[in-house]
Design an enzyme around this catalytic site. Structure first.
Site, PDB file in Angstrom:
ATOM      1  N   ASN A  16      67.789  16.697 -25.550  1.00  0.00           N
ATOM      2  CA  ASN A  16      67.823  14.785 -26.631  1.00  0.00           C
ATOM      3  C   ASN A  16      66.571  14.670 -27.383  1.00  0.00           C
ATOM      4  OD1 ASN A  16      70.533  13.900 -25.690  1.00  0.00           O
ATOM      5  ND2 ASN A  16      69.484  14.393 -23.235  1.00  0.00           N
ATOM      6  N   VAL A  92      58.943   2.373 -15.807  1.00  0.00           N
ATOM      7  CA  VAL A  92      58.566   2.042 -16.779  1.00  0.00           C
ATOM      8  C   VAL A  92      57.504   0.393 -16.226  1.00  0.00           C
ATOM      9  CG1 VAL A  92      59.000   1.221 -19.254  1.00  0.00           C
ATOM     10  CG2 VAL A  92      59.785   2.947 -18.328  1.00  0.00           C
ATOM     11  N   ASN A 106      67.157   4.130 -23.374  1.00  0.00           N
ATOM     12  CA  ASN A 106      67.545   5.049 -21.780  1.00  0.00           C
ATOM     13  C   ASN A 106      68.621   5.964 -21.872  1.00  0.00           C
ATOM     14  OD1 ASN A 106      66.195   7.071 -19.574  1.00  0.00           O
ATOM     15  ND2 ASN A 106      67.739   5.978 -18.624  1.00  0.00           N
ATOM     16  N   HIS A 108      71.714   8.139 -19.450  1.00  0.00           N
ATOM     17  CA  HIS A 108      71.376   8.352 -18.152  1.00  0.00           C
ATOM     18  C   HIS A 108      72.820   9.264 -18.031  1.00  0.00           C
ATOM     19  CE1 HIS A 108      70.674   8.644 -14.008  1.00  0.00           C
ATOM     20  NE2 HIS A 108      71.922   7.939 -13.373  1.00  0.00           N
TER      21      HIS A 108
END
Length: 194
Positions: A16, A92, A106, A108
């Protein structure tokens, strides 16, 4: 107008991270300025080298240290505006989130809130989805807050889970969704950020 600088955090292979970087290389106002990892043997380092993007390696201790703020200082050196987590497994810390409020994105590999939280990443998620005989899974792109996978959802995309899919089959479907949507959603969010 100043180019918006992005830091990508990754803990593993970095597919990614590479996809995002390649997508943003053609965008005039966005730049992946640095790729960071918490694992000195992560393959994402090789990808960063191949892409001619600077990379930095830090320890779990460095990341969590609110006194020295080692990683935040690194980001300041690169003049980072936004942080994108792409297969990054550490939680984090609060002080970090406060410094980049609403500027940490983010991805997921499930349809949150299902199959989120501590320990739910990568293959673990796909195995849980298959075991539960779900009919669909997908990706969730979200902002990061103090709790694992609980930040504001920016985007979800779904795929069908066939009765004969293995966790590996499902992973391949999820990767396709990631490649297709992640760069677009990140760019749209950053461009619309006030």
């Amino acid at each position: 107008m100043r180019t918006t600088k992005i830091a990508i955090f990754a803990s593993g292979s970095g597919t990614n991270a590479e996809n995002l970087t390649r997508n943003f290389q053609g965008v005039k106002d966005l730049e992946v300025a640095v790729i960071l990892t918490n694992k000195k043997d992560a393959f994402v380092i090789q990808r960063a080298k191949n892409l001619n993007v600077p990379y930095e390696v830090f320890s779990k201790t460095d990341f969590a240290d609110s006194e020295s703020q080692t990683v935040l200082k690194l980001l300041a050196q690169y003049k980072i505006d936004f942080v994108v987590l792409a297969g990054f497994l550490l939680k984090v810390p609060q002080f970090f989130i406060e410094n980049y409020s609403n500027r940490i994105i983010n991805i997921h590999p499930s349809l949150l809130p299902k199959y989120g939280g501590k320990g739910m990443y990568g293959q673990h998620v796909h195995e849980a989805v298959i075991a539960a005989k779900e009919k669909a899974s997908g990706i969730t792109i979200h902002l990061v807050n103090e709790e694992y996978d609980k930040g504001k959802v920016l985007f979800q995309a779904t795929c069908e889970v066939s009765t004969d899919d293995s966790a590996t089959d499902l992973a391949a479907k999820i990767h396709q969704l990631e490649y297709e949507h992640f760069p677009k959603i990140v760019a749209n969010y950053i461009n619309g950020f006030q």
